[in-house]
Design a protein around this motif. Sequence first.
Motif, short mmCIF file in Angstrom:
data_model
loop_
_atom_site.label_atom_id
_atom_site.label_comp_id
_atom_site.label_asym_id
_atom_site.label_seq_id
_atom_site.Cartn_x
_atom_site.Cartn_y
_atom_site.Cartn_z
N GLU A 214 0.86 -1.19 0.00
CA GLU A 214 0.00 0.00 0.00
C GLU A 214 0.89 1.24 0.00
O GLU A 214 0.58 2.26 -0.61
CB GLU A 214 -0.91 -0.01 1.23
CG GLU A 214 -1.88 1.15 1.28
CD GLU A 214 -2.67 1.16 2.58
OE1 GLU A 214 -3.88 1.40 2.51
OE2 GLU A 214 -2.07 0.93 3.64
N THR A 215 2.02 1.12 0.71
CA THR A 215 3.07 2.12 0.68
C THR A 215 4.36 1.39 0.28
O THR A 215 4.39 0.17 0.16
CB THR A 215 3.26 2.76 2.06
OG1 THR A 215 3.76 1.77 2.97
CG2 THR A 215 1.95 3.30 2.60
N VAL A 246 2.25 -7.25 -4.78
CA VAL A 246 1.13 -6.60 -5.46
C VAL A 246 0.96 -5.20 -4.90
O VAL A 246 1.27 -4.94 -3.73
CB VAL A 246 -0.18 -7.40 -5.32
CG1 VAL A 246 -0.03 -8.79 -5.92
CG2 VAL A 246 -0.60 -7.51 -3.86
N SER A 247 0.48 -4.30 -5.73
CA SER A 247 0.26 -2.93 -5.29
C SER A 247 -1.03 -2.42 -5.91
O SER A 247 -1.75 -3.16 -6.59
CB SER A 247 1.45 -2.05 -5.71
OG SER A 247 1.63 -2.08 -7.10
N GLY A 248 -1.31 -1.14 -5.67
CA GLY A 248 -2.51 -0.56 -6.25
C GLY A 248 -3.74 -0.81 -5.38
O GLY A 248 -3.66 -0.92 -4.16
N GLN A 249 -4.89 -0.97 -6.04
CA GLN A 249 -6.15 -1.13 -5.33
C GLN A 249 -6.16 -2.44 -4.55
O GLN A 249 -5.65 -3.47 -5.01
CB GLN A 249 -7.31 -1.11 -6.32
CG GLN A 249 -8.69 -1.10 -5.65
CD GLN A 249 -9.80 -0.99 -6.67
OE1 GLN A 249 -9.57 -1.07 -7.86
NE2 GLN A 249 -11.02 -0.77 -6.21
N ASP A 250 -6.73 -2.41 -3.35
CA ASP A 250 -6.85 -3.59 -2.48
C ASP A 250 -5.49 -4.17 -2.12
O ASP A 250 -5.33 -5.39 -2.02
CB ASP A 250 -7.72 -4.67 -3.14
CG ASP A 250 -9.16 -4.25 -3.30
OD1 ASP A 250 -9.63 -3.44 -2.48
OD2 ASP A 250 -9.81 -4.72 -4.25
N ALA A 251 -4.50 -3.31 -1.91
CA ALA A 251 -3.17 -3.78 -1.53
C ALA A 251 -2.90 -3.58 -0.04
O ALA A 251 -1.81 -3.89 0.43
CB ALA A 251 -2.09 -3.08 -2.35
N SER A 252 -3.88 -3.07 0.70
CA SER A 252 -3.72 -2.96 2.14
C SER A 252 -3.86 -4.33 2.78
O SER A 252 -4.45 -5.24 2.17
CB SER A 252 -4.74 -1.99 2.74
OG SER A 252 -6.05 -2.51 2.60
N HIS A 253 -3.36 -4.48 3.97
CA HIS A 253 -3.27 -5.80 4.59
C HIS A 253 -4.60 -6.53 4.64
O HIS A 253 -4.70 -7.69 4.23
CB HIS A 253 -2.69 -5.66 6.00
CG HIS A 253 -2.44 -6.97 6.67
ND1 HIS A 253 -1.42 -7.82 6.29
CD2 HIS A 253 -3.08 -7.60 7.70
CE1 HIS A 253 -1.44 -8.90 7.05
NE2 HIS A 253 -2.44 -8.79 7.91
N ASN A 259 -7.92 -8.96 -3.33
CA ASN A 259 -7.20 -8.34 -4.43
C ASN A 259 -7.31 -9.22 -5.68
O ASN A 259 -7.00 -10.41 -5.63
CB ASN A 259 -5.73 -8.16 -4.03
CG ASN A 259 -4.90 -7.47 -5.09
OD1 ASN A 259 -4.63 -8.03 -6.14
ND2 ASN A 259 -4.48 -6.24 -4.80
N GLN A 260 -7.76 -8.64 -6.79
CA GLN A 260 -8.00 -9.45 -7.99
C GLN A 260 -6.72 -10.08 -8.52
O GLN A 260 -6.74 -11.21 -9.04
CB GLN A 260 -8.65 -8.61 -9.08
CG GLN A 260 -9.06 -9.40 -10.31
CD GLN A 260 -10.02 -10.55 -9.99
OE1 GLN A 260 -11.06 -10.34 -9.37
NE2 GLN A 260 -9.68 -11.76 -10.43
N GLN A 261 -5.59 -9.41 -8.37
CA GLN A 261 -4.33 -10.01 -8.79
C GLN A 261 -4.07 -11.30 -8.02
O GLN A 261 -3.64 -12.31 -8.58
CB GLN A 261 -3.17 -9.05 -8.56
CG GLN A 261 -3.07 -7.90 -9.53
CD GLN A 261 -1.89 -7.01 -9.21
OE1 GLN A 261 -2.02 -6.04 -8.45
NE2 GLN A 261 -0.74 -7.33 -9.75
N ILE A 262 -4.32 -11.25 -6.71
CA ILE A 262 -4.07 -12.42 -5.87
C ILE A 262 -5.06 -13.53 -6.20
O ILE A 262 -4.70 -14.72 -6.24
CB ILE A 262 -4.12 -12.04 -4.39
CG1 ILE A 262 -2.96 -11.08 -4.07
CG2 ILE A 262 -4.07 -13.28 -3.48
CD1 ILE A 262 -2.94 -10.56 -2.65
N ILE A 263 -6.31 -13.16 -6.45
CA ILE A 263 -7.29 -14.16 -6.86
C ILE A 263 -6.86 -14.83 -8.16
O ILE A 263 -6.99 -16.05 -8.32
CB ILE A 263 -8.68 -13.52 -6.99
CG1 ILE A 263 -9.21 -13.14 -5.60
CG2 ILE A 263 -9.66 -14.46 -7.70
CD1 ILE A 263 -10.51 -12.37 -5.60
#
Length: 282
Positions: A214-215, A246-253, A259-263
């Motif tokens: 996220e940061t 992964v970063s961007g949207q839904d990258a907070s813990h 997170n769609q990337q993780i899915i």
Amino acid sequence: MWHKPWVKWLLVVLACGLIGAVAWPAQHWMQSTVHTQRVVHNSRLQPIIFIPGSSATQERFNSVIATLNKQTTGHSLLKVTVHPDGSLSESGAIAPHDDEPYIVVAFTDNRDGYTHIKQQAKWFNIAFKQLAATYHFNQFRGIGHSNGGLIFTLFLEKYLTADDATMTRLMTIGTPYNLEESNPLNRTQLLHDLVKGRAKLPKQLTVYAVAGTETYAGDGTVPLTSASAGKYIFQNQVRHYTQITVSGQDASHSDLPENQQIIDYIKQDILTRPAHQSLRHP
């Protein structure tokens, strides 16, 4: 005639040859049968087991699994909560003919801290043995969010044996291998213990360690250096170790599991049968 030495030796040789002719095919048949039975057994149920992080319940992965089932052809879901006395509460079920169901294992006492994480790994071992005995599987894959990844790692090092089952793939998501410590040179007791016990990890295991940013420093809860410290545990100990950020949207813990990337990584790297045709849910 029978008293001649060469006759006796001839009879001994013939007897040994006869025994060998009978024994070798029998032994070969037994080995072949055992190998075939093992292959058949290993090709059966291979669940994907989810463990949530601290303070999370068996409902933690509802949204993730709903998304996965929309993007695939659906896998059945069994939810399990382990109580402090070792008893289990279950909801949901494994559908008939589903060889790749989802099983979520959570804990009534889901507190944070190394002492509690070690106890949760012990409770998970109790649940795992009961699940394996009930549903007759000896291969499985795992996904652990946050401390769920630590529970899996402790379970692999302290409890799972090759006689119990084989874990083939593990994905940890935002797992703090060095807890809240951001300096990789300052190893916590947890990381020290996990590195010390790494020789007991399954050699055939493939591990994906996913971290969020996220940061630049981490996912807002777990420092990136802590999530990346899994390399000290898994590298050169398991078959494959891959670190993913992964970063961007839904990258907070807390958002990482959704997170769609993780899915997408789950579909690509954890599921072996993302589509079950004609799967009937109970």
